[in-house]
Design a protein around this motif. Sequence first.
Motif, PDB file in Angstrom:
ATOM      1  N   ILE A 173      52.361 -47.943   1.241  1.00 35.16           N
ATOM      2  CA  ILE A 173      51.349 -48.099   2.285  1.00 35.16           C
ATOM      3  C   ILE A 173      52.034 -47.916   3.629  1.00 35.16           C
ATOM      4  O   ILE A 173      52.991 -48.618   3.949  1.00 35.16           O
ATOM      5  CB  ILE A 173      50.697 -49.498   2.240  1.00 35.16           C
ATOM      6  CG1 ILE A 173      50.052 -49.769   0.887  1.00 35.16           C
ATOM      7  CG2 ILE A 173      49.658 -49.624   3.366  1.00 35.16           C
ATOM      8  CD1 ILE A 173      49.502 -51.178   0.748  1.00 35.16           C
ATOM      9  N   LEU A 174      51.571 -46.952   4.403  1.00 35.88           N
ATOM     10  CA  LEU A 174      52.095 -46.700   5.733  1.00 35.88           C
ATOM     11  C   LEU A 174      51.034 -47.030   6.770  1.00 35.88           C
ATOM     12  O   LEU A 174      49.831 -46.915   6.505  1.00 35.88           O
ATOM     13  CB  LEU A 174      52.513 -45.235   5.887  1.00 35.88           C
ATOM     14  CG  LEU A 174      53.964 -44.868   5.520  1.00 35.88           C
ATOM     15  CD1 LEU A 174      54.289 -45.278   4.095  1.00 35.88           C
ATOM     16  CD2 LEU A 174      54.193 -43.379   5.717  1.00 35.88           C
ATOM     17  N   THR A 175      51.479 -47.440   7.950  1.00 36.71           N
ATOM     18  CA  THR A 175      50.562 -47.764   9.026  1.00 36.71           C
ATOM     19  C   THR A 175      50.989 -47.092  10.318  1.00 36.71           C
ATOM     20  O   THR A 175      52.165 -46.764  10.505  1.00 36.71           O
ATOM     21  CB  THR A 175      50.479 -49.289   9.255  1.00 36.71           C
ATOM     22  OG1 THR A 175      49.579 -49.574  10.330  1.00 36.71           O
ATOM     23  CG2 THR A 175      51.847 -49.866   9.598  1.00 36.71           C
ATOM     24  N   LEU A 176      50.043 -46.912  11.211  1.00 34.05           N
ATOM     25  CA  LEU A 176      50.312 -46.341  12.523  1.00 34.05           C
ATOM     26  C   LEU A 176      50.807 -47.401  13.499  1.00 34.05           C
ATOM     27  O   LEU A 176      51.320 -47.071  14.569  1.00 34.05           O
ATOM     28  CB  LEU A 176      49.040 -45.700  13.084  1.00 34.05           C
ATOM     29  CG  LEU A 176      48.516 -44.480  12.334  1.00 34.05           C
ATOM     30  CD1 LEU A 176      47.102 -44.143  12.793  1.00 34.05           C
ATOM     31  CD2 LEU A 176      49.444 -43.282  12.547  1.00 34.05           C
ATOM     32  N   GLY A 177      50.636 -48.660  13.141  1.00 30.71           N
ATOM     33  CA  GLY A 177      50.997 -49.748  14.047  1.00 30.71           C
ATOM     34  C   GLY A 177      52.026 -50.685  13.455  1.00 30.71           C
ATOM     35  O   GLY A 177      52.969 -50.262  12.782  1.00 30.71           O
ATOM     36  N   LYS A 178      51.821 -51.975  13.698  1.00 31.91           N
ATOM     37  CA  LYS A 178      52.756 -52.991  13.228  1.00 31.91           C
ATOM     38  C   LYS A 178      52.603 -53.199  11.722  1.00 31.91           C
ATOM     39  O   LYS A 178      51.471 -53.308  11.225  1.00 31.91           O
ATOM     40  CB  LYS A 178      52.514 -54.311  13.960  1.00 31.91           C
ATOM     41  CG  LYS A 178      52.756 -54.237  15.458  1.00 31.91           C
ATOM     42  CD  LYS A 178      52.438 -55.559  16.129  1.00 31.91           C
ATOM     43  CE  LYS A 178      52.680 -55.480  17.632  1.00 31.91           C
ATOM     44  NZ  LYS A 178      52.339 -56.749  18.328  1.00 31.91           N
ATOM     45  N   ASN A 190      42.452 -57.301   3.177  1.00 38.71           N
ATOM     46  CA  ASN A 190      43.725 -57.379   3.874  1.00 38.71           C
ATOM     47  C   ASN A 190      43.761 -56.301   4.945  1.00 38.71           C
ATOM     48  O   ASN A 190      43.575 -55.119   4.639  1.00 38.71           O
ATOM     49  CB  ASN A 190      44.853 -57.186   2.853  1.00 38.71           C
ATOM     50  CG  ASN A 190      46.206 -57.572   3.397  1.00 38.71           C
ATOM     51  OD1 ASN A 190      46.952 -56.719   3.828  1.00 38.71           O
ATOM     52  ND2 ASN A 190      46.520 -58.856   3.361  1.00 38.71           N
ATOM     53  N   VAL A 191      43.969 -56.681   6.217  1.00 37.97           N
ATOM     54  CA  VAL A 191      43.932 -55.725   7.316  1.00 37.97           C
ATOM     55  C   VAL A 191      45.173 -55.853   8.179  1.00 37.97           C
ATOM     56  O   VAL A 191      45.855 -56.881   8.170  1.00 37.97           O
ATOM     57  CB  VAL A 191      42.672 -55.921   8.194  1.00 37.97           C
ATOM     58  CG1 VAL A 191      41.405 -55.695   7.387  1.00 37.97           C
ATOM     59  CG2 VAL A 191      42.656 -57.319   8.807  1.00 37.97           C
ATOM     60  N   THR A 192      45.475 -54.820   8.956  1.00 39.43           N
ATOM     61  CA  THR A 192      46.615 -54.863   9.853  1.00 39.43           C
ATOM     62  C   THR A 192      46.325 -55.809  11.015  1.00 39.43           C
ATOM     63  O   THR A 192      45.181 -55.953  11.445  1.00 39.43           O
ATOM     64  CB  THR A 192      46.926 -53.463  10.403  1.00 39.43           C
ATOM     65  OG1 THR A 192      45.732 -52.903  10.966  1.00 39.43           O
ATOM     66  CG2 THR A 192      47.437 -52.546   9.301  1.00 39.43           C
ATOM     67  N   VAL A 193      47.374 -56.449  11.536  1.00 40.39           N
ATOM     68  CA  VAL A 193      47.194 -57.419  12.608  1.00 40.39           C
ATOM     69  C   VAL A 193      46.703 -56.756  13.894  1.00 40.39           C
ATOM     70  O   VAL A 193      46.041 -57.401  14.709  1.00 40.39           O
ATOM     71  CB  VAL A 193      48.511 -58.173  12.902  1.00 40.39           C
ATOM     72  CG1 VAL A 193      48.877 -59.074  11.746  1.00 40.39           C
ATOM     73  CG2 VAL A 193      49.644 -57.213  13.223  1.00 40.39           C
ATOM     74  N   ASP A 194      47.032 -55.467  14.083  1.00 37.77           N
ATOM     75  CA  ASP A 194      46.630 -54.789  15.308  1.00 37.77           C
ATOM     76  C   ASP A 194      45.454 -53.839  15.111  1.00 37.77           C
ATOM     77  O   ASP A 194      45.055 -53.123  16.024  1.00 37.77           O
ATOM     78  CB  ASP A 194      47.809 -54.029  15.916  1.00 37.77           C
ATOM     79  CG  ASP A 194      48.497 -53.099  14.916  1.00 37.77           C
ATOM     80  OD1 ASP A 194      47.913 -52.842  13.840  1.00 37.77           O
ATOM     81  OD2 ASP A 194      49.610 -52.633  15.211  1.00 37.77           O
ATOM     82  N   GLY A 195      44.883 -53.828  13.906  1.00 39.73           N
ATOM     83  CA  GLY A 195      43.720 -52.983  13.649  1.00 39.73           C
ATOM     84  C   GLY A 195      44.028 -51.511  13.493  1.00 39.73           C
ATOM     85  O   GLY A 195      43.109 -50.693  13.414  1.00 39.73           O
ATOM     86  N   LYS A 196      45.318 -51.141  13.437  1.00 39.12           N
ATOM     87  CA  LYS A 196      45.684 -49.745  13.267  1.00 39.12           C
ATOM     88  C   LYS A 196      45.403 -49.269  11.840  1.00 39.12           C
ATOM     89  O   LYS A 196      45.439 -50.059  10.887  1.00 39.12           O
ATOM     90  CB  LYS A 196      47.166 -49.543  13.593  1.00 39.12           C
ATOM     91  CG  LYS A 196      47.549 -49.882  15.027  1.00 39.12           C
ATOM     92  CD  LYS A 196      46.986 -48.886  16.014  1.00 39.12           C
ATOM     93  CE  LYS A 196      47.512 -49.162  17.415  1.00 39.12           C
ATOM     94  NZ  LYS A 196      47.011 -48.201  18.411  1.00 39.12           N
TER      95      LYS A 196
END
Length: 209
Positions: A173-178, A190-196
């Motif tokens: 799993i890769l993300t654009l943010g944190k 389950n979501v990213t803390v910064d919404g990215k």
Amino acid sequence: MRKVCRLAREVLDITAAEVRPGITTDYLDEVCHKACIERNVVCHGIPDQRILLDGDILNLDISIYHGGYHADLNETYYVGDRAKADPDSVRVVETTRECLDMAIELVKPGTLLRDFGKVIEKHAKSRNCSVHTTWGGHGINTEFHPPPWIPHYANSKVPGVCKPGMTFTIEPILTLGKPREIYWPDDWTNVTVDGKRTAQFGEYSMHIT
């Protein structure tokens, strides 16, 4: 294992073929459920009435059980015309797909289980993406989550090597943010803390004896 993984791929492809703007994830769950029943297997998911829009990206994660064995695979898809997806979404989707492909190339007897994370994180960083370290691949067979654990990040201390007959998933799993996440009140989403945005691709790998 070969049969159940083939059936899971069929279910994923059938469900993915219905991804388009204007439908809901509830509808996709219905398509998936029907495909599973036709193959005498079980799947899970939490759909809702959100309407998918042109430019969205969507992950479909299929886990089925058949004949005493489990299968688990997923892919991220563009909703509608890929050209309408923003460049960052395309970057995270395509980089994640490439990370999986690069890791699969390493699958052979004798490969250290920690080596997959090295190639995944190196490529992710080269495209300015971050790897979520909470989630990883796992063994899969007559149990759904047995050893081994497959980390997708570099410098892990996980022991073990690939051996003939092992079956496990690789699903970065890769993300654009944190690369940190939180749970919604439903204790499942389950979501990213910064919404990215994030992307995930996952496959099983089998070593032939």
